[in-house]
Scaffold this active site. Sequence first.
Site, PDB file in Angstrom:
ATOM      1  N   ASP A  62       0.935  -1.057   0.074  1.00  0.00           N
ATOM      2  CA  ASP A  62      -0.126  -0.026   0.110  1.00  0.00           C
ATOM      3  C   ASP A  62       0.835   1.345  -0.031  1.00  0.00           C
ATOM      4  O   ASP A  62       1.705   1.468   0.914  1.00  0.00           O
ATOM      5  CB  ASP A  62      -0.815  -0.067   1.298  1.00  0.00           C
ATOM      6  N   TYR A 160     -10.290  14.860  -6.306  1.00  0.00           N
ATOM      7  CA  TYR A 160      -9.636  14.058  -7.362  1.00  0.00           C
ATOM      8  C   TYR A 160      -9.039  15.107  -8.196  1.00  0.00           C
ATOM      9  O   TYR A 160      -7.803  14.782  -8.304  1.00  0.00           O
ATOM     10  CB  TYR A 160     -10.514  13.138  -8.033  1.00  0.00           C
ATOM     11  N   ALA A 162      -7.970  17.982  -7.722  1.00  0.00           N
ATOM     12  CA  ALA A 162      -7.043  18.831  -6.982  1.00  0.00           C
ATOM     13  C   ALA A 162      -5.909  17.943  -6.828  1.00  0.00           C
ATOM     14  O   ALA A 162      -4.516  18.351  -6.949  1.00  0.00           O
ATOM     15  CB  ALA A 162      -7.466  19.449  -5.752  1.00  0.00           C
ATOM     16  N   LYS A 164      -4.797  15.442  -8.448  1.00  0.00           N
ATOM     17  CA  LYS A 164      -3.886  15.036  -9.683  1.00  0.00           C
ATOM     18  C   LYS A 164      -3.331  16.397  -9.998  1.00  0.00           C
ATOM     19  O   LYS A 164      -2.096  16.433 -10.464  1.00  0.00           O
ATOM     20  CB  LYS A 164      -4.847  14.615 -10.931  1.00  0.00           C
TER      21      LYS A 164
HETATM   22  N1  LIG Z   1      -9.587   5.543 -16.454  1.00  0.00           N
HETATM   23  C1  LIG Z   1      -9.303   6.609 -16.581  1.00  0.00           C
HETATM   24  O1  LIG Z   1     -10.405   7.195 -17.494  1.00  0.00           O
HETATM   25  C2  LIG Z   1      -8.357   7.631 -16.044  1.00  0.00           C
HETATM   26  C3  LIG Z   1      -8.327   8.978 -16.563  1.00  0.00           C
HETATM   27  C4  LIG Z   1      -7.418   9.794 -16.027  1.00  0.00           C
HETATM   28  C5  LIG Z   1      -6.406   9.218 -15.133  1.00  0.00           C
HETATM   29  N2  LIG Z   1      -6.486   7.978 -14.672  1.00  0.00           N
HETATM   30  C6  LIG Z   1      -5.481   7.520 -13.730  1.00  0.00           C
HETATM   31  O2  LIG Z   1      -4.508   6.336 -14.248  1.00  0.00           O
HETATM   32  C7  LIG Z   1      -4.219   5.616 -13.060  1.00  0.00           C
HETATM   33  C8  LIG Z   1      -4.357   4.320 -13.538  1.00  0.00           C
HETATM   34  O3  LIG Z   1      -5.992   4.200 -13.385  1.00  0.00           O
HETATM   35  P1  LIG Z   1      -6.766   3.242 -14.154  1.00  0.00           P
HETATM   36  O4  LIG Z   1      -7.887   3.950 -14.873  1.00  0.00           O
HETATM   37  O5  LIG Z   1      -5.939   2.059 -14.805  1.00  0.00           O
HETATM   38  O6  LIG Z   1      -7.509   2.418 -12.794  1.00  0.00           O
HETATM   39  P2  LIG Z   1      -7.348   0.937 -12.272  1.00  0.00           P
HETATM   40  O7  LIG Z   1      -7.401  -0.171 -12.963  1.00  0.00           O
HETATM   41  O8  LIG Z   1      -8.117   1.123 -11.018  1.00  0.00           O
HETATM   42  O9  LIG Z   1      -5.853   1.175 -11.619  1.00  0.00           O
HETATM   43  C9  LIG Z   1      -5.365   1.758 -10.349  1.00  0.00           C
HETATM   44  C10 LIG Z   1      -4.393   0.791  -9.847  1.00  0.00           C
HETATM   45  O10 LIG Z   1      -3.849   1.377  -8.713  1.00  0.00           O
HETATM   46  C11 LIG Z   1      -3.554   0.716  -7.573  1.00  0.00           C
HETATM   47  N3  LIG Z   1      -3.640   1.209  -6.441  1.00  0.00           N
HETATM   48  C12 LIG Z   1      -4.651   2.096  -6.006  1.00  0.00           C
HETATM   49  N4  LIG Z   1      -4.375   2.621  -4.704  1.00  0.00           N
HETATM   50  C13 LIG Z   1      -3.175   1.904  -4.362  1.00  0.00           C
HETATM   51  C14 LIG Z   1      -2.408   2.099  -3.150  1.00  0.00           C
HETATM   52  N5  LIG Z   1      -2.793   2.816  -2.045  1.00  0.00           N
HETATM   53  N6  LIG Z   1      -1.162   1.521  -3.262  1.00  0.00           N
HETATM   54  C15 LIG Z   1      -0.651   0.667  -4.205  1.00  0.00           C
HETATM   55  N7  LIG Z   1      -1.390   0.681  -5.558  1.00  0.00           N
HETATM   56  C16 LIG Z   1      -2.708   1.236  -5.571  1.00  0.00           C
HETATM   57  C17 LIG Z   1      -4.789  -0.364  -7.836  1.00  0.00           C
HETATM   58  O11 LIG Z   1      -4.581  -1.583  -7.260  1.00  0.00           O
HETATM   59  P3  LIG Z   1      -4.726  -2.335  -5.758  1.00  0.00           P
HETATM   60  O12 LIG Z   1      -6.427  -2.026  -5.621  1.00  0.00           O
HETATM   61  O13 LIG Z   1      -4.651  -3.770  -5.850  1.00  0.00           O
HETATM   62  O14 LIG Z   1      -3.939  -1.433  -4.894  1.00  0.00           O
HETATM   63  C18 LIG Z   1      -4.853  -0.288  -9.294  1.00  0.00           C
HETATM   64  O15 LIG Z   1      -4.244  -1.459  -9.855  1.00  0.00           O
HETATM   65  C19 LIG Z   1      -4.829   6.287 -11.964  1.00  0.00           C
HETATM   66  O16 LIG Z   1      -3.751   7.163 -11.125  1.00  0.00           O
HETATM   67  C20 LIG Z   1      -6.061   7.184 -12.426  1.00  0.00           C
HETATM   68  O17 LIG Z   1      -6.321   8.159 -11.520  1.00  0.00           O
HETATM   69  C21 LIG Z   1      -7.549   7.205 -15.173  1.00  0.00           C
END
Ligand SMILES: NC(=O)c1ccc[n+]([C@@H]2O[C@H](COP(=O)([O-])OP(=O)(O)OC[C@H]3O[C@@H](n4cnc5c(N)ncnc54)[C@H](OP(=O)(O)O)[C@@H]3O)[C@@H](O)[C@H]2O)c1
Length: 256
Positions: A62, A160, A162, A164
């Site tokens: 974590d 969220y 803020a 980022k």
């Molecule tokens: N999808 C979109 O539309 C979008 C758009 C812009 C930016 N983003 C950003 O892109 C990044 C990846 O998101 P995603 O869309 O691929 O969603 P996702 O599939 O939910 O990926 C997020 C990953 O972060 C891990 N995680 C979360 N909290 C954590 C913690 N405290 N310690 C360690 N690992 C942690 C999660 O795994 P565990 O739960 O197993 O820890 C998960 O594998 C994020 O930062 C998100 O804010 C996403």
Amino acid sequence: MDRVVIVSGGGTGIGRAAARRFAEDGDRVLLVGRREAVLRQTAEELTAEGAVRGGIGTLAADLTGPEGAQRVRDEAGARYGRVDVLVGSAGGNVKYASGGKEPPGGLAGVAWQWRSDFESNVLTAVLLAEALTDLLQAPGRRVVLLSSIAAYRGSGTGSYAASKAALHPYVYELAGRLGPHGATVNAVAPGFVEATGFFGGRMPQERREALAAQTVTGRTGTPEDVAETVFWLASPGAAQVTGQIVQINGGARYGN
Ligand SMILES: NC(=O)c1ccc[n+]([C@@H]2O[C@H](COP(=O)([O-])OP(=O)(O)OC[C@H]3O[C@@H](n4cnc5c(N)ncnc54)[C@H](OP(=O)(O)O)[C@@H]3O)[C@@H](O)[C@H]2O)c1
């Protein structure tokens, strides 16, 4: 290449696609996230698909606290003795990530939401980058963090967006520290990306179509769209690109 690449959030979504891109190129990849079973499954799937040419490892941690980040630092040092690339993809919007659980009401709920989004998006990125800083002070090292279109225009919740946006000055500051060593630090800021765990599978079709309609490409983003840009930012050819926030949104928002 034969680099050591740490991908936080590498078990799912954008992080997984980025891990796959590096693994296909022959890099050794370490997937980090909280759920060990998810990390293992991803490593097994990528291996079975023939996508792993170097090696792939997993480490459950974590990253919202210093202990988790330090464990990644210690384990990476012990396993590989070096780290070439950090992709900080761990994060999310607590509004969607809470699994439908009702947050506390009133001001306590506001405090919970802002604190949770800050921990999930800022501390996960900053603590891991800081834990690895000594290993990243060398030519060719790369840091790529995950921001969001929300940082520019708000989206869903102020907390969220803020959180980022808070990564941007951190990128500038860390780029200044690592630049003299020949390392670069950037962030990518995607628009809506399909097929990740971000929305917990709860994106209504009308909302999806509305987000696609905001683009000039006429489609929503994929994890692979983001992974390719992350991979390029980590390449030798991007050596002069640092302290930048690169938007990947199909033209849903132009410029800065
Ligand atoms: N999808 C979109 O539309 C979008 C758009 C812009 C930016 N983003 C950003 O892109 C990044 C990846 O998101 P995603 O869309 O691929 O969603 P996702 O599939 O939910 O990926 C997020 C990953 O972060 C891990 N995680 C979360 N909290 C954590 C913690 N405290 N310690 C360690 N690992 C942690 C999660 O795994 P565990 O739960 O197993 O820890 C998960 O594998 C994020 O930062 C998100 O804010 C996403």
